[in-house]
Design a protein around this motif. Structure first.
Motif, short mmCIF file in Angstrom:
data_model
loop_
_atom_site.label_atom_id
_atom_site.label_comp_id
_atom_site.label_asym_id
_atom_site.label_seq_id
_atom_site.Cartn_x
_atom_site.Cartn_y
_atom_site.Cartn_z
N MET A 64 0.78 -1.15 0.00
CA MET A 64 0.00 0.00 0.00
C MET A 64 0.85 1.24 0.00
SD MET A 64 -3.31 0.48 1.50
CE MET A 64 -4.44 -0.56 1.66
N ALA A 65 1.87 1.13 0.51
CA ALA A 65 2.75 2.26 0.57
C ALA A 65 3.16 2.66 -0.83
CB ALA A 65 3.97 1.91 1.40
N GLU A 66 3.23 1.73 -1.72
CA GLU A 66 3.60 2.04 -3.09
C GLU A 66 2.47 2.77 -3.79
OE1 GLU A 66 4.82 -1.22 -5.45
OE2 GLU A 66 6.24 -1.82 -3.96
N ALA A 67 1.27 2.41 -3.50
CA ALA A 67 0.12 3.02 -4.14
C ALA A 67 -0.03 4.46 -3.68
CB ALA A 67 -1.15 2.24 -3.83
N SER A 68 0.14 4.68 -2.40
CA SER A 68 -0.02 6.04 -1.91
C SER A 68 1.13 6.89 -2.41
CB SER A 68 -0.13 6.08 -0.39
OG SER A 68 1.07 5.72 0.20
N GLN A 69 2.27 6.28 -2.56
CA GLN A 69 3.41 7.00 -3.06
C GLN A 69 3.21 7.32 -4.53
OE1 GLN A 69 7.06 4.86 -2.78
NE2 GLN A 69 8.18 6.72 -2.31
N ALA A 70 2.63 6.43 -5.27
CA ALA A 70 2.38 6.65 -6.68
C ALA A 70 1.35 7.73 -6.86
CB ALA A 70 1.93 5.36 -7.35
N ALA A 71 0.33 7.77 -5.97
CA ALA A 71 -0.72 8.78 -6.06
C ALA A 71 -0.16 10.15 -5.74
CB ALA A 71 -1.87 8.44 -5.11
N GLU A 72 0.78 10.17 -4.79
CA GLU A 72 1.37 11.43 -4.43
C GLU A 72 2.24 11.93 -5.56
OE1 GLU A 72 3.47 11.22 -0.79
OE2 GLU A 72 1.68 10.74 0.34
N GLN A 73 2.87 11.05 -6.31
CA GLN A 73 3.72 11.47 -7.41
C GLN A 73 2.88 11.92 -8.60
OE1 GLN A 73 6.19 8.12 -8.22
NE2 GLN A 73 7.68 8.65 -6.64
N ALA A 74 1.78 11.27 -8.82
CA ALA A 74 0.96 11.58 -9.98
C ALA A 74 0.33 12.96 -9.84
CB ALA A 74 -0.11 10.54 -10.15
N ILE A 113 -2.78 15.12 -9.44
CA ILE A 113 -4.23 15.15 -9.51
C ILE A 113 -4.69 13.81 -10.10
CG2 ILE A 113 -6.21 16.37 -10.48
CD1 ILE A 113 -4.44 18.81 -10.72
N PRO A 114 -5.71 13.16 -9.46
CA PRO A 114 -6.12 11.83 -9.94
C PRO A 114 -6.73 11.90 -11.35
CG PRO A 114 -7.38 12.47 -7.97
CD PRO A 114 -6.40 13.53 -8.26
N GLN A 115 -7.30 13.04 -11.75
CA GLN A 115 -7.90 13.13 -13.08
C GLN A 115 -6.83 13.09 -14.17
OE1 GLN A 115 -8.55 15.28 -10.63
NE2 GLN A 115 -10.78 15.26 -10.27
N LEU A 116 -5.63 13.43 -13.81
CA LEU A 116 -4.56 13.42 -14.79
C LEU A 116 -3.75 12.12 -14.75
CD1 LEU A 116 -3.28 17.09 -14.47
CD2 LEU A 116 -4.87 16.16 -16.13
N ASP A 117 -4.25 11.19 -13.98
CA ASP A 117 -3.58 9.87 -13.91
C ASP A 117 -4.06 9.08 -15.12
OD1 ASP A 117 -2.27 7.61 -13.18
OD2 ASP A 117 -3.64 7.13 -11.53
N PHE A 118 -3.10 8.78 -16.04
CA PHE A 118 -3.46 8.10 -17.29
C PHE A 118 -4.00 6.70 -17.06
CE2 PHE A 118 -0.32 11.22 -18.93
CZ PHE A 118 -1.14 11.90 -19.78
N SER A 119 -3.74 6.08 -15.96
CA SER A 119 -4.22 4.73 -15.70
C SER A 119 -5.72 4.76 -15.40
CB SER A 119 -3.46 4.11 -14.51
OG SER A 119 -3.73 4.85 -13.34
N ALA A 120 -6.29 5.95 -14.97
CA ALA A 120 -7.71 6.02 -14.66
C ALA A 120 -8.50 6.59 -15.84
CB ALA A 120 -7.91 6.89 -13.44
#
Length: 176
Positions: free
Chosen positions: A1-11, A13-20
């Protein structure tokens, strides 16, 4: 989980996350289709109904305005005709009244003229009588004066008839 939160912090804004993006595009399409269906089946028919209602009301108002304009034109014509008739009637009454007044004036003038003639004839008669009596008086006065003068100058020289005849001849303008 730590990786996911870290990835979200790096990305960021979630709307600009290409995976979503595919998930967001799916919900965007679903939302637009629902919105389209709501607008197509609810909003557009209501708007159409309102537009048609207003259009009908405008047409009815225009038709009513045309009818009112036609009625106003008809009423204007009737009023003008009534005014013309009233004016003609007033002129006829005025002419009749003027004729009556002229007749009354003529009658009054004839009456006054008759009264003036009657008074004038009476005055002429009185003047004639006064002139005749004045002539008689003058003749008597002149005869008496001549008698007195002649009796003073020529005692017993002329008769009363002779004196009277000479005075009357003199008053008439005879020199003899």
């Amino acid at each position: 989980m730590a990786e996911a939160s870290q990835a979200a912090e790096q990305a960021g804004i979630p709307q600009l996350d290409f995976s979503a993006f595919p998930n967001q595009i799916f919900w965007l399409i679903v939302f637009l289709v629902i919105l389209f269906v709501i607008v197509r089946h609810l909003a557009i028919p209501r708007i159409e109904t309102i537009r048609e209602s207003r259009s009908r009301r405008i047409r009815n108002d225009l038709d009513g305005a045309e009818r009112a304009a036609a009625e106003a034109g008809r009423l204007r014509s009737e009023i003008e005709l009534s005014l013309a008739e009233a004016k003609a009637e007033a002129e006829a009454i005025s002419a009749e009244t003027r004729a009556k007044i002229r007749g009354s004036q003529d009658e009054a003038m004839e009456e006054v003229a008759g009264e003036i003639r009657r008074l004038s004839e009476a005055s002429e008669t009185r003047i004639r009588r006064i002139a005749e009596s004045a002539g008689d008086s003058i003749s008597e006065i002149a005869t008496a004066a001549a008698r007195d003068i002649l009796s003073t100058l020529l005692p017993g020289g002329t008769s009363d008839g002779d004196i009277r005849q000479r005075v009357e001849n003199r008053l008439r303008g005879d020199v003899n």
